[in-house]
Design an enzyme around this catalytic site. Sequence first.
Site, PDB file in Angstrom:
ATOM      1  CD  GLN A 183      -2.806  -0.819   2.557  1.00  0.00           C
ATOM      2  OE1 GLN A 183      -2.557  -1.627   3.443  1.00  0.00           O
ATOM      3  NE2 GLN A 183      -3.700   0.132   2.703  1.00  0.00           N
ATOM      4  CB  SER A 185       3.860  -3.436   5.559  1.00  0.00           C
ATOM      5  OG  SER A 185       3.557  -2.769   6.756  1.00  0.00           O
ATOM      6  CD  GLU A 209      -4.753  -1.236   6.588  1.00  0.00           C
ATOM      7  OE1 GLU A 209      -3.547  -1.333   6.866  1.00  0.00           O
ATOM      8  OE2 GLU A 209      -5.254  -0.190   6.110  1.00  0.00           O
TER       9      GLU A 209
END
Length: 408
Positions: free
Chosen positions: A149, A184, A267
């Site tokens: 993301q 991440s 999410e």
Amino acid sequence: MTAPEIPIETAPDAAEDLRAFEAASRAWLEARLPRRDTAEQDANYSIFHNLGHDDEKALIDAGRAWQAERVDAGFGALTWAHEWGGRGLSASHERIYAGVEREYLTPERHENILVTVELVAPTLLELGSDWHKERFIRSFLRTDELCCQLFSEPGAGSDLAGLSTRAVRDGEGWRVTGQKVWSSGAQFSEWGLLIARSDPAAPKHKGMTAFMVPMDLEGVEVRPIRQMSGGSTFNEVFLTDALLPDEYRVGEVGDGWKVALTTLGFERQSSAGIVDAGGNTADLIRLAASLGITESADGRGRIAECHIYERAQALMVARYSELEQAGAVPGVEGSIGKLVWTQNLKRVGDAAASFLGHRILADTGEADTFAWTQHLLGAPGYRIAGGSDEIQRNIIGERGLGLPREPR
């Protein structure tokens, strides 16, 4: 990685008997993996990885291989339609398989894999073009390619609408310049899902557009961030005049906020019920037994409280899944579930620290002691990831309870 050439067994329809499905799942797993209760395991309570680049890549590669094997065998995309390599089964089948799989020692599912499979793939299914779906969904479900993301920025974390990364029309494409942070797995990803401001004159919740970005594109630079728990799972990503063709745009021009909310909804669901990180009630029970404090009233009370919240979280996830499977649009369940989970991470860590006392402070080589510091250092991070606890409370209050909006 490519799909095997052996024929994939056809899946039963949604009316398949759940007990027969559970038996089939267990038989498939039994033939491939050791059971957790018989395998020797090192105590590992890390929430964020404390690994060097090569070790983390090896962990991800093992998880990717396992995800591909699951999908090819019909156990990795259970609720997805057949056209995407799924089985079109119910949320109940998915929960049953997940429960059975937890009995076995599986390769770890790195958050980079979770983002790809649980966040980006369903976002593209809902909002992507036909080309996006054909190009990415099967590849992402099998983790042949990974996606990160590219949402948060140094000046726009939880306030995603305040982002400043610019996407400017350049002929038939877009030229993107800006900085993203806390991405991440960006250093291991082939793709990134980016939200950028395409119309600076529009109100801030408008004027944003989403794009798929090749992470090896000229003008894209990834810089890992060292975390307090060790490792460098998070990254800064710099984009300098990165040129994207218009076919990489996700949704309509100006619909970036819609894309972002869709992904963040997945999410919150993922954070509430899919991420398996840190210690849990079973670990606390084992710790209490090893310390000989199972008869302690305080210890039993702490363990019971943690178990109650774990059970509440599991029931919330089940409710969320059933709503989604039925075609309804869930409300604030994802935010509530994430809060329950992050608060229980703290609750479990506090219980372990109270059980261990000074033994948690130094690595003396004694098993199941200092290892708990990885949980304690990592737990605060998930109070920010996926939208901070404060943002989740705002969502619950304003959208769920109808309270007046907080002054902006």
